[in-house]
Design a protein around this motif. Structure first.
Motif, short mmCIF file in Angstrom:
data_model
loop_
_atom_site.label_atom_id
_atom_site.label_comp_id
_atom_site.label_asym_id
_atom_site.label_seq_id
_atom_site.Cartn_x
_atom_site.Cartn_y
_atom_site.Cartn_z
N GLY A 187 0.84 -1.19 0.00
CA GLY A 187 0.00 0.00 0.00
C GLY A 187 0.88 1.24 0.00
O GLY A 187 2.10 1.16 -0.10
N ARG A 188 0.26 2.38 0.10
CA ARG A 188 0.98 3.65 0.14
C ARG A 188 0.55 4.47 1.33
O ARG A 188 -0.63 4.52 1.66
CB ARG A 188 0.71 4.48 -1.12
CG ARG A 188 1.38 3.96 -2.33
CD ARG A 188 1.48 5.06 -3.39
NE ARG A 188 2.06 4.52 -4.59
CZ ARG A 188 3.37 4.43 -4.79
NH1 ARG A 188 4.20 4.88 -3.91
NH2 ARG A 188 3.83 3.91 -5.90
N ASN A 189 1.51 5.12 1.95
CA ASN A 189 1.22 6.08 3.00
C ASN A 189 0.66 7.31 2.30
O ASN A 189 1.34 7.93 1.49
CB ASN A 189 2.51 6.43 3.76
CG ASN A 189 2.28 7.43 4.86
OD1 ASN A 189 1.38 8.26 4.79
ND2 ASN A 189 3.11 7.35 5.89
N PRO A 190 -0.60 7.70 2.59
CA PRO A 190 -1.20 8.82 1.86
C PRO A 190 -0.52 10.17 2.13
O PRO A 190 -0.61 11.09 1.32
CB PRO A 190 -2.66 8.83 2.34
CG PRO A 190 -2.67 8.04 3.59
CD PRO A 190 -1.51 7.10 3.53
N GLN A 191 0.17 10.29 3.25
CA GLN A 191 0.82 11.57 3.57
C GLN A 191 2.16 11.72 2.87
O GLN A 191 2.52 12.82 2.45
CB GLN A 191 0.99 11.71 5.08
CG GLN A 191 -0.34 11.82 5.80
CD GLN A 191 -0.17 11.88 7.32
OE1 GLN A 191 0.85 11.50 7.85
NE2 GLN A 191 -1.21 12.35 7.98
N THR A 192 2.92 10.62 2.77
CA THR A 192 4.26 10.71 2.20
C THR A 192 4.38 10.08 0.82
O THR A 192 5.33 10.35 0.09
CB THR A 192 5.30 10.03 3.11
OG1 THR A 192 5.01 8.63 3.16
CG2 THR A 192 5.27 10.62 4.51
N GLY A 193 3.43 9.24 0.45
CA GLY A 193 3.50 8.54 -0.82
C GLY A 193 4.42 7.33 -0.78
O GLY A 193 4.58 6.63 -1.77
N GLU A 194 5.04 7.07 0.37
CA GLU A 194 5.97 5.96 0.53
C GLU A 194 5.21 4.63 0.47
O GLU A 194 4.14 4.49 1.04
CB GLU A 194 6.67 6.10 1.89
CG GLU A 194 7.57 4.96 2.23
CD GLU A 194 8.09 5.06 3.67
OE1 GLU A 194 8.81 4.14 4.06
OE2 GLU A 194 7.75 6.03 4.38
#
Length: 92
Positions: free
Chosen positions: A60-67
């Motif tokens: 998945g992706r961290n929505p805040q960092t895009g990581e």
């Protein structure tokens, strides 16, 4: 309906005291929880079936960092309504 309202409804319909109704509800919840924890499904006739469904790990992706992150696999509780209950609550 919350837990207190459910206890009140049980008290009004069963002839049990509120304390007995609360104990019965708590006991039911604990029994279902314990059974699911042990990997067993719970079937209550004319009500439904509680079971575990395993969802595997995924990316998945961290929505805040895009990581990109790895989301761990997990068990989720599934409930399937019995036909008798479904027929009772749906018009027609």
């Amino acid at each position: 309906m919350n837990k207190k309202q459910l206890i009140d409804a049980m008290h009004g319909r069963s002839g049990l005291t509120k304390q007995q109704s609360a104990a019965a509800l708590t006991s039911l919840i604990e029994a279902i929880t314990r059974s699911l924890h042990e990997g067993d499904a719970v079937f209550i006739p004319k009500f439904g079936n509680f079971s575990l469904s395993y969802h595997p790990a995924k990316r998945g992706r961290n929505p805040q960092t895009g990581e990109e992150i790895e989301i761990a696999g997990q068990n989720k509780v599934a409930f399937k309504c019995a036909k008798a209950l479904k027929d009772h609550i749906q018009p027609g």
